[in-house]
Design a protein around this motif. Structure first.
Motif, PDB file in Angstrom:
ATOM      1  N   LYS A 458       9.140  -0.204  -0.546  1.00 53.96           N
ATOM      2  CA  LYS A 458       9.358   1.131   0.000  1.00 53.96           C
ATOM      3  C   LYS A 458      10.747   1.249   0.620  1.00 53.96           C
ATOM      4  CE  LYS A 458       7.442   4.264   3.518  1.00 53.96           C
ATOM      5  NZ  LYS A 458       6.348   4.446   4.520  1.00 53.96           N
ATOM      6  N   ALA A 459      11.148   0.233   1.378  1.00 57.03           N
ATOM      7  CA  ALA A 459      12.458   0.260   2.020  1.00 57.03           C
ATOM      8  C   ALA A 459      13.590   0.254   1.000  1.00 57.03           C
ATOM      9  CB  ALA A 459      12.593  -0.939   2.962  1.00 57.03           C
ATOM     10  N   LEU A 460      13.401  -0.476  -0.102  1.00 55.49           N
ATOM     11  CA  LEU A 460      14.451  -0.605  -1.111  1.00 55.49           C
ATOM     12  C   LEU A 460      14.485   0.564  -2.095  1.00 55.49           C
ATOM     13  CD1 LEU A 460      14.047  -4.408  -1.972  1.00 55.49           C
ATOM     14  CD2 LEU A 460      15.912  -3.365  -0.655  1.00 55.49           C
ATOM     15  N   ASN A 461      13.350   1.240  -2.287  1.00 59.14           N
ATOM     16  CA  ASN A 461      13.252   2.219  -3.369  1.00 59.14           C
ATOM     17  C   ASN A 461      12.851   3.616  -2.929  1.00 59.14           C
ATOM     18  OD1 ASN A 461      13.455   0.480  -6.056  1.00 59.14           O
ATOM     19  ND2 ASN A 461      12.232  -0.697  -4.585  1.00 59.14           N
ATOM     20  N   ARG A 462      12.877   3.888  -1.633  1.00 63.00           N
ATOM     21  CA  ARG A 462      12.442   5.197  -1.134  1.00 63.00           C
ATOM     22  C   ARG A 462      13.213   6.340  -1.799  1.00 63.00           C
ATOM     23  NH1 ARG A 462      10.095   6.960   3.706  1.00 63.00           N
ATOM     24  NH2 ARG A 462      10.384   4.925   4.686  1.00 63.00           N
ATOM     25  N   GLN A 463      14.529   6.205  -1.889  1.00 57.55           N
ATOM     26  CA  GLN A 463      15.338   7.284  -2.453  1.00 57.55           C
ATOM     27  C   GLN A 463      15.074   7.460  -3.942  1.00 57.55           C
ATOM     28  OE1 GLN A 463      19.476   6.967  -1.479  1.00 57.55           O
ATOM     29  NE2 GLN A 463      20.029   8.896  -2.458  1.00 57.55           N
ATOM     30  N   LYS A 464      14.918   6.361  -4.673  1.00 57.29           N
ATOM     31  CA  LYS A 464      14.684   6.420  -6.110  1.00 57.29           C
ATOM     32  C   LYS A 464      13.295   6.957  -6.446  1.00 57.29           C
ATOM     33  CE  LYS A 464      14.015   3.324 -10.060  1.00 57.29           C
ATOM     34  NZ  LYS A 464      13.978   1.902 -10.488  1.00 57.29           N
ATOM     35  N   VAL A 465      12.296   6.452  -5.766  1.00 50.32           N
ATOM     36  CA  VAL A 465      10.901   6.809  -6.069  1.00 50.32           C
ATOM     37  C   VAL A 465      10.514   8.148  -5.454  1.00 50.32           C
ATOM     38  CG1 VAL A 465       8.489   6.083  -5.820  1.00 50.32           C
ATOM     39  CG2 VAL A 465      10.258   4.382  -6.312  1.00 50.32           C
ATOM     40  N   ASP A 467       9.831  10.287  -1.413  1.00 57.18           N
ATOM     41  CA  ASP A 467       8.954  10.163  -0.246  1.00 57.18           C
ATOM     42  C   ASP A 467       7.504  10.500  -0.562  1.00 57.18           C
ATOM     43  OD1 ASP A 467      10.821   9.260   1.586  1.00 57.18           O
ATOM     44  OD2 ASP A 467      11.483  11.276   2.111  1.00 57.18           O
ATOM     45  N   TYR A 468       7.279  11.442  -1.488  1.00 57.08           N
ATOM     46  CA  TYR A 468       5.912  11.905  -1.748  1.00 57.08           C
ATOM     47  C   TYR A 468       5.019  10.766  -2.230  1.00 57.08           C
ATOM     48  CZ  TYR A 468       2.173  15.164  -2.955  1.00 57.08           C
ATOM     49  OH  TYR A 468       0.983  15.831  -2.999  1.00 57.08           O
ATOM     50  N   PHE A 469       5.555   9.911  -3.087  1.00 53.06           N
ATOM     51  CA  PHE A 469       4.784   8.777  -3.606  1.00 53.06           C
ATOM     52  C   PHE A 469       4.296   7.908  -2.447  1.00 53.06           C
ATOM     53  CE2 PHE A 469       4.569   4.348  -4.947  1.00 53.06           C
ATOM     54  CZ  PHE A 469       3.729   4.409  -6.037  1.00 53.06           C
ATOM     55  N   PHE A 470       5.195   7.575  -1.533  1.00 55.83           N
ATOM     56  CA  PHE A 470       4.818   6.697  -0.419  1.00 55.83           C
ATOM     57  C   PHE A 470       3.927   7.420   0.585  1.00 55.83           C
ATOM     58  CE2 PHE A 470       8.874   4.906  -1.977  1.00 55.83           C
ATOM     59  CZ  PHE A 470       8.385   3.665  -2.384  1.00 55.83           C
ATOM     60  N   LYS A 471       4.132   8.733   0.728  1.00 53.65           N
ATOM     61  CA  LYS A 471       3.250   9.505   1.608  1.00 53.65           C
ATOM     62  C   LYS A 471       1.801   9.398   1.152  1.00 53.65           C
ATOM     63  CE  LYS A 471       2.193  14.311   2.900  1.00 53.65           C
ATOM     64  NZ  LYS A 471       0.897  14.345   2.197  1.00 53.65           N
ATOM     65  N   GLU A 472       1.581   9.473  -0.162  1.00 51.72           N
ATOM     66  CA  GLU A 472       0.217   9.420  -0.686  1.00 51.72           C
ATOM     67  C   GLU A 472      -0.372   8.012  -0.654  1.00 51.72           C
ATOM     68  OE1 GLU A 472      -1.599  11.956  -1.252  1.00 51.72           O
ATOM     69  OE2 GLU A 472       0.036  13.354  -0.915  1.00 51.72           O
ATOM     70  N   PHE A 473       0.474   6.988  -0.771  1.00 51.92           N
ATOM     71  CA  PHE A 473      -0.060   5.630  -0.909  1.00 51.92           C
ATOM     72  C   PHE A 473       0.044   4.782   0.350  1.00 51.92           C
ATOM     73  CE2 PHE A 473       0.333   6.565  -5.477  1.00 51.92           C
ATOM     74  CZ  PHE A 473      -0.920   6.134  -5.891  1.00 51.92           C
ATOM     75  N   ASP A 474       0.713   5.270   1.385  1.00 54.45           N
ATOM     76  CA  ASP A 474       0.798   4.482   2.623  1.00 54.45           C
ATOM     77  C   ASP A 474      -0.579   4.148   3.173  1.00 54.45           C
ATOM     78  OD1 ASP A 474       3.511   4.255   2.648  1.00 54.45           O
ATOM     79  OD2 ASP A 474       3.885   5.757   4.204  1.00 54.45           O
ATOM     80  N   ASP A 475      -1.533   5.030   2.966  1.00 59.94           N
ATOM     81  CA  ASP A 475      -2.889   4.796   3.469  1.00 59.94           C
ATOM     82  C   ASP A 475      -3.815   4.220   2.396  1.00 59.94           C
ATOM     83  OD1 ASP A 475      -4.776   5.062   5.685  1.00 59.94           O
ATOM     84  OD2 ASP A 475      -5.768   6.557   4.447  1.00 59.94           O
ATOM     85  N   LEU A 476      -3.264   3.918   1.217  1.00 63.72           N
ATOM     86  CA  LEU A 476      -4.085   3.385   0.121  1.00 63.72           C
ATOM     87  C   LEU A 476      -3.554   2.040  -0.371  1.00 63.72           C
ATOM     88  CD1 LEU A 476      -4.527   6.686  -1.949  1.00 63.72           C
ATOM     89  CD2 LEU A 476      -6.317   5.496  -0.674  1.00 63.72           C
ATOM     90  N   VAL A 477      -2.904   1.303   0.524  1.00 65.30           N
ATOM     91  CA  VAL A 477      -2.275   0.044   0.114  1.00 65.30           C
ATOM     92  C   VAL A 477      -3.322  -0.982  -0.320  1.00 65.30           C
ATOM     93  CG1 VAL A 477      -0.792  -1.860   0.845  1.00 65.30           C
ATOM     94  CG2 VAL A 477      -0.283   0.472   1.580  1.00 65.30           C
ATOM     95  N   ASP A 478      -4.450  -1.049   0.384  1.00 63.40           N
ATOM     96  CA  ASP A 478      -5.501  -1.997  -0.016  1.00 63.40           C
ATOM     97  C   ASP A 478      -6.048  -1.652  -1.399  1.00 63.40           C
ATOM     98  OD1 ASP A 478      -5.159  -3.279   2.344  1.00 63.40           O
ATOM     99  OD2 ASP A 478      -7.099  -2.745   3.214  1.00 63.40           O
ATOM    100  N   LYS A 479      -6.193  -0.353  -1.680  1.00 59.83           N
ATOM    101  CA  LYS A 479      -6.644   0.068  -3.009  1.00 59.83           C
ATOM    102  C   LYS A 479      -5.616  -0.326  -4.066  1.00 59.83           C
ATOM    103  CE  LYS A 479      -7.993   4.068  -5.797  1.00 59.83           C
ATOM    104  NZ  LYS A 479      -7.351   3.505  -6.986  1.00 59.83           N
ATOM    105  N   LEU A 480      -4.337  -0.151  -3.757  1.00 54.17           N
ATOM    106  CA  LEU A 480      -3.292  -0.572  -4.692  1.00 54.17           C
ATOM    107  C   LEU A 480      -3.380  -2.064  -4.971  1.00 54.17           C
ATOM    108  CD1 LEU A 480      -0.026   1.341  -3.650  1.00 54.17           C
ATOM    109  CD2 LEU A 480      -1.256   1.522  -5.810  1.00 54.17           C
ATOM    110  N   CYS A 481      -3.702  -2.825  -3.938  1.00 57.31           N
ATOM    111  CA  CYS A 481      -3.842  -4.281  -4.108  1.00 57.31           C
ATOM    112  C   CYS A 481      -4.984  -4.605  -5.070  1.00 57.31           C
ATOM    113  CB  CYS A 481      -4.083  -4.946  -2.750  1.00 57.31           C
ATOM    114  SG  CYS A 481      -4.158  -6.750  -2.832  1.00 57.31           S
ATOM    115  N   ASP A 482      -6.125  -3.954  -4.888  1.00 56.17           N
ATOM    116  CA  ASP A 482      -7.258  -4.163  -5.803  1.00 56.17           C
ATOM    117  C   ASP A 482      -6.889  -3.737  -7.223  1.00 56.17           C
ATOM    118  OD1 ASP A 482      -8.640  -5.044  -3.659  1.00 56.17           O
ATOM    119  OD2 ASP A 482     -10.181  -3.493  -3.664  1.00 56.17           O
TER     120      ASP A 482
END
Length: 490
Positions: A458-465, A467-482
């Motif tokens: 997130k720190a390295l790619n915030r501008q490229k990816v 903010d909206y992507f990280f806004k939606e997934f900041d609370d779904l990190v465990d799901k992303l891991c699964d």
């Protein structure tokens, strides 16, 4: 409301709205009738979308997946969810589909601990549909409420019931597959904003068609957060409701048919038998046909009655007479029959709707609502039913063009997820994580390591990816891991 959030009395339900789109296709009906032009077709009906079984199955799979990968882990493992849907028919289909996908997931050792989490369904009794008690393995509604409260986790599927007035503090996530707006939106999303120990946030996952709820909820929140008496006056609404109640009670329709309806309703042996209502419905249809003026007026007033009741029922205290079940059921039955009899005969079937096998999180832009002038409250009056013709080819083209945009938005999120997974797999920390995933390291350590990689990405790619992507997934990190573990196995 804003003050209550700022003071910590309730959580902010707008902080975590996840729009999930399902791509649809629209086309002319296959049962073409010779001699009719395209302009004589009827536009798609909402129920064709919200009751589409393929779409329901895809959303049910998404819901089941999120339950075990996110919801049930919240509030220190005691999180619960509610799924509010369009109709009883849709609710029954959801009960079957979510149960199927959930049972498949809990056969995996990782999610087996959730196997006992109940999936309940609650809706008002309707003689045209099977009883909810049967679908809840014989449990009465009271027992369902008790069971849901006592269980560590669980999902409650509802149509309109419990969307307001139901208070379960461990409800963390609200799934929406219906459209809500105005005070109804505030009441519905407030099911998940109650605070309790270890509950730090809440979530709304919106499946509504074109994700209209994202804007609807924002509009309602902005409006009612700054509400003043002149903007929303439930006591004035109550005065109109009282007048409508009197008008409906003294109407010829009520006078001629309510006693007959009540006799069937109060007879336990006939109450749930659709055939018991056939003679009643036949007589009522004849009356509607023979008295267009009187019944049209009754239709307008009963529709307004339900609108106001829904708006203020849990806002101010109302006498029980306004919500008497048999009174409401009588007028719902009248409305249903009236609508069936006044469908336009000049147009053919609605255009057909198909689920196009694409579902996923998308980015939805919202806008600031324009100020609207408040309309004076008055009793509804009779309106003559009419048909309307459409340029159906243009409608189909516009619908499919919008759905193509939806598909590209879904693909955009999927591409960003895969790019992130490739980053994890190729990073040095990711290689060590993969070794741990295939060993006997604890889940907690795996999730912790994955979260560290996510934060670095997130720190390295915030501008490229974005903010909206990280806004939606900041609370779904465990799901992303699964999901990353599943991605590795594939």
């Amino acid at each position: 409301m804003k003050e209550a959030i700022e003071d910590g009395f309730i959580l902010n339900p707008l902080k975590n709205i996840v729009p999930v789109a399902s791509k649809m296709l629209f086309d002319l009906p296959t049962n073409l009738l010779e001699g009719l032009t395209e302009k004589e077709y009827k536009d798609a009906q909402k129920k064709q979308i919200y009751e589409n079984r393929d779409r329901i199955d895809a959303i049910a799979k998404f819901v089941a997946d999120l339950l075990v990968k996110d919801v049930y882990r919240k509030i220190r493992g005691t999180g619960k969810a509610m799924l509010a849907v369009y109709s009883i028919k849709a609710a029954i289909a959801y009960k079957q589909a979510v149960t199927k996908h959930f049972n498949a997931l809990v056969r995996e050792p990782k999610y087996a601990k959730y196997a006992e989490a109940p999936i309940h369904i609650v809706y008002s009794r309707n003689q045209d549909e099977q009883s909810a008690t049967v679908l809840n393995d014989g449990l009465t509604e009271e027992k369902v409420m008790q069971n849901f409260a006592l269980k560590k986790n669980g999902l409650m599927i509802v149509v309109a019931k419990l969307q307001t007035g139901f208070d379960e503090k461990k409800l963390h996530t609200l799934f929406l597959d219906k459209e809500i707006k105005g005070i109804s939106a505030i009441q519905t999303i407030s099911r998940v904003n109650r605070t309790t120990k270890y509950k730090n946030d809440c979530k709304i996952v919106d499946f509504s068609f074109t994700n209209v709820n994202v804007q609807n909820i924002k509009d309602a929140f902005e409006y009612f957060s700054n509400v003043v008496v002149s903007d929303f006056d439930p006591f004035s609404d109550k005065k109109v409701l009282d007048l409508l109640f009197i008008e409906l009670k003294k109407s010829d329709t009520f006078d001629k048919f309510f006693t007959v309806f009540m006799a069937i309703y109060d007879d336990k042996t006939r109450h749930d038998d659709p055939e018991s209502y056939l003679d009643f419905e036949s007589s009522l249809k004849k009356y509607i046909d023979a008295n267009p003026g009187r019944t049209s007026d009754a239709k307008a007033k009963s529709a307004q009655y339900f609108t106001i009741l829904n708006r203020i029922e849990y806002v101010i205290e109302l006498d029980a007479k306004y919500s008497e079940p048999i009174f409401l059921l009588f007028w719902r039955k009248f409305n249903t029959l009236y609508n069936m009899m006044h469908r336009s005969k000049d147009i053919k079937d609605p255009i057909e709707v198909y689920f196009d096998n694409r579902i996923g999180i998308i980015e939805v832009e919202t806008y600031s609502p324009e100020e609207k002038k408040k309309k004076p409250l008055m009793l509804a009056e009779s309106t003559e039913p009419y048909g309307h013709q459409f340029d159906i080819i243009a409608i189909i083209a516009a619908r499919n063009e919008q759905e193509a945009i939806t598909a590209s938005l879904i693909q955009d999120f999927e591409t960003k997820i895969k790019d992130f997974f490739n980053y994890v797999r190729n990073a040095n920390e990711g290689e060590r994580l993969i070794v741990k995933i295939h060993s006997h390291v604890s889940e907690a350590e795996i999730y912790d390591d994955f979260a560290k990689i996510y934060r670095r990405y997130k720190a390295l790619n915030r501008q490229k990816v974005g903010d909206y992507f990280f806004k939606e997934f900041d609370d779904l990190v465990d799901k992303l891991c699964d999901d990353f573990e599943k991605y590795l196995s594939e």
